[in-house]
Design an enzyme around this catalytic site. Structure first.
Site, short mmCIF file in Angstrom:
data_model
loop_
_atom_site.label_atom_id
_atom_site.label_comp_id
_atom_site.label_asym_id
_atom_site.label_seq_id
_atom_site.Cartn_x
_atom_site.Cartn_y
_atom_site.Cartn_z
N GLU A 52 0.81 -1.22 0.00
CA GLU A 52 0.00 0.00 0.00
C GLU A 52 0.84 1.27 0.00
O GLU A 52 0.41 2.30 -0.52
CB GLU A 52 -0.96 0.01 1.19
CG GLU A 52 -2.09 -1.01 1.08
CD GLU A 52 -1.73 -2.37 1.64
OE1 GLU A 52 -0.54 -2.62 1.94
OE2 GLU A 52 -2.65 -3.20 1.80
N PHE A 72 -11.46 -7.30 13.62
CA PHE A 72 -10.40 -7.75 12.73
C PHE A 72 -10.06 -6.65 11.72
O PHE A 72 -10.94 -6.09 11.09
CB PHE A 72 -10.85 -9.02 11.99
CG PHE A 72 -9.82 -9.51 10.99
CD1 PHE A 72 -8.57 -9.95 11.41
CD2 PHE A 72 -10.10 -9.49 9.63
CE1 PHE A 72 -7.62 -10.38 10.49
CE2 PHE A 72 -9.16 -9.91 8.71
CZ PHE A 72 -7.91 -10.36 9.13
N GLN A 73 -8.79 -6.34 11.59
CA GLN A 73 -8.28 -5.29 10.70
C GLN A 73 -8.92 -3.94 10.98
O GLN A 73 -9.18 -3.17 10.06
CB GLN A 73 -8.45 -5.70 9.23
CG GLN A 73 -7.56 -6.89 8.88
CD GLN A 73 -7.43 -7.16 7.39
OE1 GLN A 73 -8.33 -6.86 6.62
NE2 GLN A 73 -6.30 -7.71 6.98
N LYS A 102 -17.34 -0.54 5.89
CA LYS A 102 -17.89 -1.50 4.93
C LYS A 102 -19.40 -1.35 4.77
O LYS A 102 -19.92 -1.41 3.66
CB LYS A 102 -17.53 -2.93 5.37
CG LYS A 102 -17.95 -3.99 4.37
CD LYS A 102 -17.53 -5.38 4.85
CE LYS A 102 -18.22 -6.49 4.05
NZ LYS A 102 -17.58 -6.73 2.75
N MET A 153 24.56 8.58 1.84
CA MET A 153 24.51 9.91 2.45
C MET A 153 24.87 9.85 3.93
O MET A 153 25.61 10.69 4.44
CB MET A 153 23.12 10.55 2.26
CG MET A 153 23.04 11.98 2.75
SD MET A 153 24.25 13.07 1.97
CE MET A 153 23.31 13.69 0.58
#
Lengths: 164, 563
Positions: B49, B111-112, B161, B477
């Site tokens: 993502e 969940f999630q 949802k 760097m």
């Protein structure tokens, strides 16, 4: 040149929606600004809340605080209430130890400061006090020697005086 | 017309003319994906993502449009945070759509489930949790409006949802108005007159242009302004391309790895006109010494940028483009005297600085490859016209120094947040916006590994991005800082175990090429750029090369280490 920090009282009208207070407070903590006191409640319009924050800042930081707050999408209006153009009050509930020898003195002080006794017990009073910050500090310092058991303060609220 | 939340989302995306979405599906967005598949909106399936947000970001930077990405709840949402913060720091317009557990489960540790609105509050311009399907259309329209108006930025919309499946009457929202949000585009005329007065009186004026010029599409106006009154222009990293890099008035980049002449001129100028900049610490160095002789003019659409880091003599709150249009008109009407004669001593002084120290490197044909030489060749072979993304670190700075950007929207780099792993997904997004243009990600061997999985995305979607890895076996760097300021104690910066990037490219179904000697650099670049489809080019460069000039952190910008 280090400028001194001064107390400022900022009030803002905000959308009365979940998460808005968190945006305002998160801005202060995230940017390292400080909050002395904070007061929030609905206004006459249920869609709008008023938040009053007392902060300490020098003029540059204050400018940033004001700009950053105005930048928040949910902040509708912001005003600096510092100075005589606005009326300020705060309220405190003070639970004070009240032994026999000090009960009269406490009542006298309550009277002088136009406080109310809202609860009484054999060993204590609960005093309701309102006033500006100076009055509250004076009252608290006078009560302190008697033994303040608990204190709850609201922090300042403020309103601009209407123009004549 | 009764539509469900997912269908309303599609309607709004179409109204907003969204043609491409970057995303990754999951349980809470499955209904949205079901509807998305029925539209002609292109969905680019990423492999992580974070890649989706950077790709949408690269798409937005290259095209000037609002980037859109779609991810699921929980880990899908938290994986976007680095991308969102990257876009926020660089003011890139994005709409990030996240799924959320059904409203009745919010707060239950479902969940999630994660409070993504809470998590992203400080790194979005604004964000929303949609609790009722009736609010969805309005919120989505507001999200697009907020993302691209004023100082742009990412806006996150969290959609539970049950909101995507609930139905409501839908009618298109024509106009968005938010009573507490109205950015100031039109500058104050009184302030502009003050700017003109300073410009008139100035002996050693200079312009400092930043990302705001590119975001407000003000490059043409800036170029006219600078040339009309013969003022030299320096740019922040984000401003590269805002003014033609090869113009005689260009001073190149300012700041920590800026050019000698840009930093010297900043210290000597008497008027500094900052346009669309925020005087970041990488630009100013020690602020007390920054442009100490100058009166500073600061033009920016975001009032919070002004007087945040430096003292400003003339603040102008407004859109860069509109402000410059006004100023150009005022210049036409004003009598500025003999500018030629007035500016010559100043421009001569700048020319002296330019001659005293040029950006340079010494490529021994028998020695190891100089990373600067790779960028130099890339610049020549692409005629300076490629869309270039970078990762973060030495690769980014060498690109900024040696690829002389002519036009805005061609240098896509994580400036503010400095996000390693930005370049490859951003290149994918830029390529999706401009399928026909050459797109090159200049990377280091360290940073490319932060989002290397997106090679699969590029291959799957036929997005022919070219990756140029300046492979020195170090996190270069940080190693450079350790070399210069920590007695060469290379703590945790040596990357001995890197994959074979040529084989890795092949494993992804792309083409891998390698150059180990200077004589191979041009042929490999040429072949890589000509090869259709994604290519990784692995350049084994000098291991301990440093980026110069360099201003040590916190020092005045005139105190440059030159070699």
């Amino acid at each position: 040149m280090i400028e001194t920090e001064e107390k400022h009282i900022l009030t803002m009208l905000v959308d009365n929606k979940p998460g808005v207070l968190s945006r305002v407070v998160g801005l202060f903590s995230g940017k390292g600004f400080n909050i002395d006191s904070l007061c929030v409640a609905e206004t006459i319009d249920p869609a709008v809340s008023r938040i009053t924050i007392v902060t300490q800042a020098n003029s540059l930081v204050l400018e940033q605080i004001e700009k950053q707050l105005r930048k928040l999408i949910n902040v509708i209006k912001l005003r600096d209430m510092t100075g005589p153009r606005a009326v300020k009050r705060e309220m405190a509930l003070i639970c004070i130890r009240a032994k026999r020898e000090s009960r009269d003195e406490i009542l006298r002080l309550a009277d002088i400061f136009r406080c109310k006794i809202v609860d009484v017990g054999p060993q204590y009073y609960i005093i309701e006090a309102t006033g500006d910050r100076g009055k509250m500090e004076a009252l608290i310092s006078l009560l302190k020697p008697m033994g303040i058991k608990k204190i709850a303060r609201t922090g300042s609220i403020a309103l601009y005086r209407e123009p004549d | 017309m009764k539509l469900n939340g997912a269908q309303i989302l599609m309607k709004v995306l179409q109204e907003e003319r969204v043609d491409t979405i970057f995303g990754f599906p999951g349980g809470t967005v499955i209904d949205i994906y079901d509807e998305l598949a029925k539209t002609d909106i292109r969905h680019i399936l990423v492999r992580h993502e974070q890649g989706a947000v950077h790709a949408a970001d690269g798409y937005a930077r290259a095209s000037g449009k609002t980037g859109v990405c779609l991810v699921t709840s929980g880990p899908g949402a938290t994986n976007t945070v680095t991308g969102v913060a990257t876009a926020y720091m660089d003011s890139i317009p994005l709409v990030v759509l996240t799924g959320q557990v059904p409203t009745h489960l919010i707060g239950n540790d479902a969940f999630q489930e994660v409070d993504i609105v809470g998590i992203t509050r400080p790194c979005t311009k604004h964000n929303y949790l949609v609790t009722r399907v009736e609010d969805l259309a309005r919120i989505l329209k507001e999200a697009f409006y907020i993302a691209r108006s004023g100082r742009p930025g990412p806006v996150l919309v969290d959609i539970p949802k049950n909101v995507s499946v609930a139905k409501t009457d839908y009618k298109p929202i024509e106009k968005v108005s938010i009573n507490s949000y109205s950015p100031t585009y039109e500058p104050n005329t009184k302030q502009l007159k003050k700017v003109m007065k300073l410009v008139k009186e100035a002996h050693r004026p200079m312009i400092f242009a930043g990302g705001g010029v590119i975001l407000s599409k003000a490059s043409a106006e800036l170029t006219t302004f600078a040339r009309k009154i013969r003022i030299p222009v320096t740019m922040s990293l984000m401003g590269l391309g805002a003014f033609p890099g090869n113009d005689p008035l260009s001073l190149g980049m300012i700041g920590m790895h800026g050019t000698y002449r840009a930093n010297m001129a900043t210290a000597a100028c008497d008027v500094l006109i900052g346009i669309g900049v925020r005087f970041d610490d990488r630009v100013t160095g020690k602020t007390d010494c920054f442009a100490a002789q100058a009166k500073i003019v600061h033009i920016d659409i975001d009032p919070t940028s002004i007087r945040k880091n430096v003292t400003v003599a003339v603040p102008v709150v407004g859109d860069c483009r509109i402000s410059l249009q006004h100023l150009n008109r005022m210049i036409d009407e004003a009598d500025l005297g003999d500018l030629e004669a007035k500016r010559n001593p100043w421009l001569r002084q700048i020319e002296e600085w330019r001659r005293a120290y040029k950006l340079a490197y010494d490529q021994n044909p028998e020695g190891s490859i100089k990373p600067q030489y790779v960028i130099d060749c890339l610049y020549r072979l692409t005629n300076g016209k490629a869309l270039i993304t970078t990762e973060v670190g030495q690769n980014q700075m060498w690109t900024a120094q040696y690829y002389h950007f002519e036009k805005p929207g061609h240098f896509l780099s994580s400036g503010g947040l400095g996000t390693m792993g930005f370049g490859l997904p951003a290149a994918i997004g830029a390529q999706a916006a401009f399928p026909g243009k050459p797109v090159v990600d200049v990377a280091g061997d360290g940073s490319i590994q932060m989002n290397i999985q997106e090679m699969a995305t590029a291959v799957e979607h036929g997005l022919p991005v070219k990756v140029v890895i300046l492979n020195n076996g170090y996190l270069g760097m940080v190693r450079q800082w350790q070399q210069l300021f920590y007695d060469r104690r290379y703590a945790a910066t040596c990357m001995n175990c890197a994959p074979d990037f040529v084989l890795l490219a092949q494993a992804y179904g792309a083409v891998g090429l390698r150059a180990e000697r200077p004589s191979e650099v041009e042929p490999v670049l040429r072949k890589g750029l000509e090869t259709p489809g994604p290519v990784i080019m692995d350049f084994r460069v000098e291991k301990e090369e440093c980026v110069y000039p360099m201003v040590p952190a916190g020092a005045p910008i005139t105190e440059m280490l030159l070699a």
